[in-house]
Design a protein around this motif. Sequence first.
Motif, PDB file in Angstrom:
ATOM      1  N   GLU A  87      46.706 -17.114  -4.883  1.00 26.05           N
ATOM      2  CA  GLU A  87      45.346 -16.609  -5.044  1.00 26.05           C
ATOM      3  C   GLU A  87      44.811 -16.871  -6.439  1.00 26.05           C
ATOM      4  OE1 GLU A  87      45.238 -12.090  -5.589  1.00 26.05           O
ATOM      5  OE2 GLU A  87      47.126 -12.378  -4.486  1.00 26.05           O
ATOM      6  N   GLU A  88      43.494 -17.004  -6.538  1.00 26.63           N
ATOM      7  CA  GLU A  88      42.848 -17.172  -7.837  1.00 26.63           C
ATOM      8  C   GLU A  88      42.961 -15.886  -8.643  1.00 26.63           C
ATOM      9  OE1 GLU A  88      38.797 -18.140  -6.962  1.00 26.63           O
ATOM     10  OE2 GLU A  88      39.184 -20.301  -6.867  1.00 26.63           O
ATOM     11  N   LEU A  89      42.954 -16.031  -9.956  1.00 31.66           N
ATOM     12  CA  LEU A  89      43.037 -14.872 -10.840  1.00 31.66           C
ATOM     13  C   LEU A  89      41.824 -14.874 -11.774  1.00 31.66           C
ATOM     14  CD1 LEU A  89      46.830 -14.948 -11.792  1.00 31.66           C
ATOM     15  CD2 LEU A  89      45.718 -13.572 -10.013  1.00 31.66           C
ATOM     16  N   GLU A  90      41.003 -13.838 -11.655  1.00 34.12           N
ATOM     17  CA  GLU A  90      39.820 -13.728 -12.516  1.00 34.12           C
ATOM     18  C   GLU A  90      40.169 -13.195 -13.900  1.00 34.12           C
ATOM     19  OE1 GLU A  90      40.160 -12.161  -9.619  1.00 34.12           O
ATOM     20  OE2 GLU A  90      38.850 -13.267  -8.242  1.00 34.12           O
ATOM     21  N   PHE A  91      41.346 -12.593 -14.028  1.00 34.26           N
ATOM     22  CA  PHE A  91      41.773 -12.006 -15.299  1.00 34.26           C
ATOM     23  C   PHE A  91      43.291 -11.980 -15.335  1.00 34.26           C
ATOM     24  CE2 PHE A  91      40.896  -8.631 -12.212  1.00 34.26           C
ATOM     25  CZ  PHE A  91      42.133  -8.016 -12.128  1.00 34.26           C
ATOM     26  N   ILE A  92      43.835 -11.719 -16.492  1.00 33.44           N
ATOM     27  CA  ILE A  92      45.266 -11.488 -16.646  1.00 33.44           C
ATOM     28  C   ILE A  92      45.464 -10.196 -17.424  1.00 33.44           C
ATOM     29  CG2 ILE A  92      45.880 -13.932 -16.559  1.00 33.44           C
ATOM     30  CD1 ILE A  92      46.190 -13.862 -19.611  1.00 33.44           C
ATOM     31  N   TRP A  93      46.664  -9.663 -17.353  1.00 31.15           N
ATOM     32  CA  TRP A  93      47.023  -8.464 -18.108  1.00 31.15           C
ATOM     33  C   TRP A  93      48.130  -8.801 -19.101  1.00 31.15           C
ATOM     34  CZ3 TRP A  93      44.781  -3.741 -18.267  1.00 31.15           C
ATOM     35  CH2 TRP A  93      43.888  -3.399 -17.239  1.00 31.15           C
ATOM     36  N   LEU A  94      48.007  -8.253 -20.293  1.00 32.04           N
ATOM     37  CA  LEU A  94      49.014  -8.401 -21.340  1.00 32.04           C
ATOM     38  C   LEU A  94      49.604  -7.042 -21.679  1.00 32.04           C
ATOM     39  CD1 LEU A  94      47.053 -10.754 -23.767  1.00 32.04           C
ATOM     40  CD2 LEU A  94      48.897 -11.423 -22.247  1.00 32.04           C
ATOM     41  N   GLN A  95      50.891  -7.042 -21.990  1.00 25.71           N
ATOM     42  CA  GLN A  95      51.544  -5.835 -22.504  1.00 25.71           C
ATOM     43  C   GLN A  95      51.368  -5.789 -24.022  1.00 25.71           C
ATOM     44  OE1 GLN A  95      52.770  -3.521 -20.659  1.00 25.71           O
ATOM     45  NE2 GLN A  95      53.359  -4.440 -18.711  1.00 25.71           N
ATOM     46  N   MET A  96      50.898  -4.645 -24.515  1.00 21.56           N
ATOM     47  CA  MET A  96      50.618  -4.464 -25.948  1.00 21.56           C
ATOM     48  C   MET A  96      51.439  -3.284 -26.454  1.00 21.56           C
ATOM     49  SD  MET A  96      48.215  -6.840 -26.398  1.00 21.56           S
ATOM     50  CE  MET A  96      47.142  -6.432 -27.773  1.00 21.56           C
ATOM     51  N   ASP A 140      34.443 -22.866 -20.018  1.00 23.97           N
ATOM     52  CA  ASP A 140      33.914 -22.232 -21.221  1.00 23.97           C
ATOM     53  C   ASP A 140      34.831 -21.086 -21.648  1.00 23.97           C
ATOM     54  OD1 ASP A 140      31.720 -23.906 -21.236  1.00 23.97           O
ATOM     55  OD2 ASP A 140      30.549 -22.576 -19.924  1.00 23.97           O
ATOM     56  N   ALA A 141      34.952 -20.896 -22.940  1.00 21.34           N
ATOM     57  CA  ALA A 141      35.821 -19.848 -23.472  1.00 21.34           C
ATOM     58  C   ALA A 141      35.164 -18.482 -23.333  1.00 21.34           C
ATOM     59  CB  ALA A 141      36.155 -20.129 -24.921  1.00 21.34           C
ATOM     60  N   SER A 142      35.993 -17.471 -23.107  1.00 18.25           N
ATOM     61  CA  SER A 142      35.546 -16.088 -23.012  1.00 18.25           C
ATOM     62  C   SER A 142      36.294 -15.257 -24.043  1.00 18.25           C
ATOM     63  CB  SER A 142      35.828 -15.537 -21.609  1.00 18.25           C
ATOM     64  OG  SER A 142      35.674 -14.129 -21.571  1.00 18.25           O
ATOM     65  N   ASP A 143      35.614 -14.244 -24.566  1.00 20.78           N
ATOM     66  CA  ASP A 143      36.302 -13.298 -25.449  1.00 20.78           C
ATOM     67  C   ASP A 143      36.291 -11.890 -24.863  1.00 20.78           C
ATOM     68  OD1 ASP A 143      33.685 -12.558 -25.731  1.00 20.78           O
ATOM     69  OD2 ASP A 143      33.603 -12.799 -27.908  1.00 20.78           O
ATOM     70  N   LYS A 144      35.947 -11.784 -23.581  1.00 25.15           N
ATOM     71  CA  LYS A 144      35.846 -10.482 -22.946  1.00 25.15           C
ATOM     72  C   LYS A 144      37.238  -9.914 -22.679  1.00 25.15           C
ATOM     73  CE  LYS A 144      33.963  -8.038 -18.944  1.00 25.15           C
ATOM     74  NZ  LYS A 144      33.246  -8.149 -17.649  1.00 25.15           N
ATOM     75  N   HIS A 145      37.440  -8.684 -23.101  1.00 25.65           N
ATOM     76  CA  HIS A 145      38.725  -8.034 -22.874  1.00 25.65           C
ATOM     77  C   HIS A 145      38.570  -6.525 -22.965  1.00 25.65           C
ATOM     78  CE1 HIS A 145      38.497  -8.243 -27.285  1.00 25.65           C
ATOM     79  NE2 HIS A 145      39.347  -7.218 -27.301  1.00 25.65           N
ATOM     80  N   ILE A 146      39.511  -5.830 -22.367  1.00 31.14           N
ATOM     81  CA  ILE A 146      39.563  -4.372 -22.424  1.00 31.14           C
ATOM     82  C   ILE A 146      40.984  -3.979 -22.796  1.00 31.14           C
ATOM     83  CG2 ILE A 146      39.323  -2.211 -21.151  1.00 31.14           C
ATOM     84  CD1 ILE A 146      37.449  -3.679 -19.215  1.00 31.14           C
ATOM     85  N   PHE A 156      38.251 -14.254 -17.660  1.00 32.45           N
ATOM     86  CA  PHE A 156      37.883 -15.663 -17.776  1.00 32.45           C
ATOM     87  C   PHE A 156      36.501 -15.881 -17.167  1.00 32.45           C
ATOM     88  CE2 PHE A 156      42.480 -15.399 -17.588  1.00 32.45           C
ATOM     89  CZ  PHE A 156      42.861 -16.174 -18.667  1.00 32.45           C
ATOM     90  N   ASN A 157      35.794 -16.855 -17.697  1.00 31.81           N
ATOM     91  CA  ASN A 157      34.489 -17.193 -17.119  1.00 31.81           C
ATOM     92  C   ASN A 157      34.637 -17.831 -15.749  1.00 31.81           C
ATOM     93  OD1 ASN A 157      32.990 -16.200 -19.277  1.00 31.81           O
ATOM     94  ND2 ASN A 157      33.150 -18.120 -20.417  1.00 31.81           N
ATOM     95  N   GLU A 158      35.746 -18.547 -15.541  1.00 29.87           N
ATOM     96  CA  GLU A 158      36.067 -19.131 -14.253  1.00 29.87           C
ATOM     97  C   GLU A 158      37.479 -18.706 -13.886  1.00 29.87           C
ATOM     98  OE1 GLU A 158      34.072 -20.808 -12.326  1.00 29.87           O
ATOM     99  OE2 GLU A 158      32.406 -20.924 -13.762  1.00 29.87           O
ATOM    100  N   PRO A 159      37.718 -18.369 -12.622  1.00 33.45           N
ATOM    101  CA  PRO A 159      39.060 -17.923 -12.236  1.00 33.45           C
ATOM    102  C   PRO A 159      40.114 -19.001 -12.491  1.00 33.45           C
ATOM    103  CG  PRO A 159      37.467 -17.488 -10.491  1.00 33.45           C
ATOM    104  CD  PRO A 159      36.778 -18.360 -11.481  1.00 33.45           C
ATOM    105  N   ILE A 160      41.339 -18.556 -12.722  1.00 32.78           N
ATOM    106  CA  ILE A 160      42.460 -19.495 -12.807  1.00 32.78           C
ATOM    107  C   ILE A 160      42.794 -19.922 -11.381  1.00 32.78           C
ATOM    108  CG2 ILE A 160      44.775 -19.892 -13.697  1.00 32.78           C
ATOM    109  CD1 ILE A 160      44.474 -17.347 -15.364  1.00 32.78           C
ATOM    110  N   GLU A 161      42.813 -21.199 -11.145  1.00 33.81           N
ATOM    111  CA  GLU A 161      43.055 -21.698  -9.805  1.00 33.81           C
ATOM    112  C   GLU A 161      44.434 -21.292  -9.297  1.00 33.81           C
ATOM    113  OE1 GLU A 161      42.516 -25.880  -9.783  1.00 33.81           O
ATOM    114  OE2 GLU A 161      40.344 -25.798 -10.126  1.00 33.81           O
ATOM    115  N   ALA A 162      44.536 -21.147  -7.987  1.00 32.18           N
ATOM    116  CA  ALA A 162      45.810 -20.816  -7.359  1.00 32.18           C
ATOM    117  C   ALA A 162      46.725 -22.032  -7.339  1.00 32.18           C
ATOM    118  CB  ALA A 162      45.561 -20.327  -5.936  1.00 32.18           C
ATOM    119  N   LYS A 163      47.991 -21.780  -7.113  1.00 30.59           N
ATOM    120  CA  LYS A 163      49.004 -22.804  -6.883  1.00 30.59           C
ATOM    121  C   LYS A 163      49.034 -23.868  -7.975  1.00 30.59           C
ATOM    122  CE  LYS A 163      48.994 -22.128  -1.877  1.00 30.59           C
ATOM    123  NZ  LYS A 163      48.842 -22.754  -0.545  1.00 30.59           N
TER     124      LYS A 163
END
Length: 649
Positions: A87-96, A140-146, A156-163
Amino acid sequence: MKIIKLTFLLMLAATFTVSAQKVDSNKQEVFDFFGDRDGNRYRSASGKPGPEYWQNSADYKINATLNPEEDLLTGNITITYTNNSPEELEFIWLQMEQNRFTEESRGTLTTPIQGNRYTGDMDGGYKISNLNAKSGRKGDASDKHIITDTRMQVFFNEPIEAKGGTATVSMNFEYIIPTTGMDRMGQLDVEDGTIFAMAQWYPRLAVFDDVRGWNTHPYLGAGEFYLEYGDFEYNVTVPFDYIVVGSGELLNPNEVLTSEQQNRMNKAANSDETVYIITPEEVGDAAKTSPKQSGTSTWKFKMKNSRDVAFATSKAFIWDAARINLPDGKTAMAQSAYPIESDGENAWSRSTEYTKASIEHYAKKWFNYPYPAAVNVAADIGGMEYPGLSFCGYQSQGKSLWGVTDHEFGHNWFPMIVGSNERLYAWMDEGFNTFINFYSSEVFNEGEYADDLHQPRQYASWLTSESREPIATFPDVVDTRNLGMIAYVKPAMGLFMLREYILGHERFDNAFTAYIERWAYKHPQPDDFFNTIENVAGEDLSWFWRTWFFGNGNIDLAIDGVYPYQGRYLVVLSNKGEVPMPVNMKVVYQDGTEEMINLPVEIWQRGNSWNHLITTAKEVKSITIDPKKIIPDVNTSNDSWPSTIYDEE
């Protein structure tokens, strides 16, 4: 004593037989197959990764600078993330995890007022800048994060493609290095300087898997880590007179080591005996420990196919090393870094010997060691493991130092090679590792520090306590007083029983090795382990997983009586506990001969009583269940039948 008449024996046998045939609904449930463990295309019912198994990966390039005057680490990181999921991923999560060290963190707010092992500083936390996230090569680069507590969501501005789609995330980071880092990292002031033990020191990708999707459980304390695999290149800049030891391979020894140190390192790489890289006499003498006499030095490392890296740095290190001999003919290097305070023949001067022996044993017994080095660092940390590097207590000596060293390096197999989810299933790394530690200690230096796992009955008071909890309890939920038992000891006892009492060495070793080989550098779940052991060993063990790993019951096998008649003996057995087990009995005859009788666990399928008839012309002197005391039977008073028996008239 008078003879037991035949009619009485027949009545007695009939009575117990009826009892045994009467179905106990509770026992029937115990023997039901545990849960829904059907396979799917990702995880096979046989315990193997399924034909469409996938996992994502993360490669890291990190530059970090440590400022010891300000206790500050600054750096920049670029992560290349590959999405192998369907599946496509619109975002990722990082451990901080450094955000744990703030006043408002969930970990701080859930720590008791009196504190515990996981108490940490509260003046830290990440400062993030210049975040840049881009999917694909042209997006395009994104700086959006929470940022939420110890997690960061990056969009991401565009989802990460699957597979097979890729993304890159880069950012600058900095934080105050904790002095007290929850017994996993931090600082230690010694006579010749400060030892910085650096772990959870950079933003790390959370795991996205086929079971839970994103694994975003916060870093609270007891729960450890669950990380993706990838390749690492990391550079650490420190004052010129500091030594850096780290996970992986040192890439630039000619830039950061003196000629003499390089010669000693080469000698150590070909020596089974420990060789000093920096001697105790040289500590603090920069002219002998550094090729530079001012400014800073940058130490460069790489590590392939790892889930993490850690490092330590100080100007107070004694540093020694020796060759590790691996079963495939290749070699690695055992190293130890420790201060003057830890030196001594009964202390850290044996650390490299311990490290070498531990790695060589596990590599030969279970699965080859994959890393170029194994580094043991003395720190103000009871014991904590990372790929190819461990932190152990700087005051540890003798058996204590062997035990913590062997345990932490055993973790290279669980969970560094077999990448289970420590945040949820501590028993899959701590328990498995405690189990393999027992055998390592048995053989090290002809049993110099042999362990006591083979004395499980010493834990009867905990096993019967009202406050006990099941193994399957999540580590951040469990009462911290129980964590040592349910994460370490009880699961290790479970594997010990499987190998020594239930399956035997050959079947267990085949199955356990298959589990490691199948799930090396992958993400197994509990069912993957259960299914592998059952399928390779050829045994339905649902009754054991259900009761020992997910239940809270105990083992109590009993001999209720032994009744002789005309060369035969009726042995009346009962299962008074909640955990059924096979019955392995030693029969001792009056002439001094012995035999073992092994009854399968299925004798308890229809109830809690069973009769066994021993046909012999000899006179029985005594019968003992589990004569080697392998199982933690909580009531030893009923395990044996006395040596005085009824005599025939």
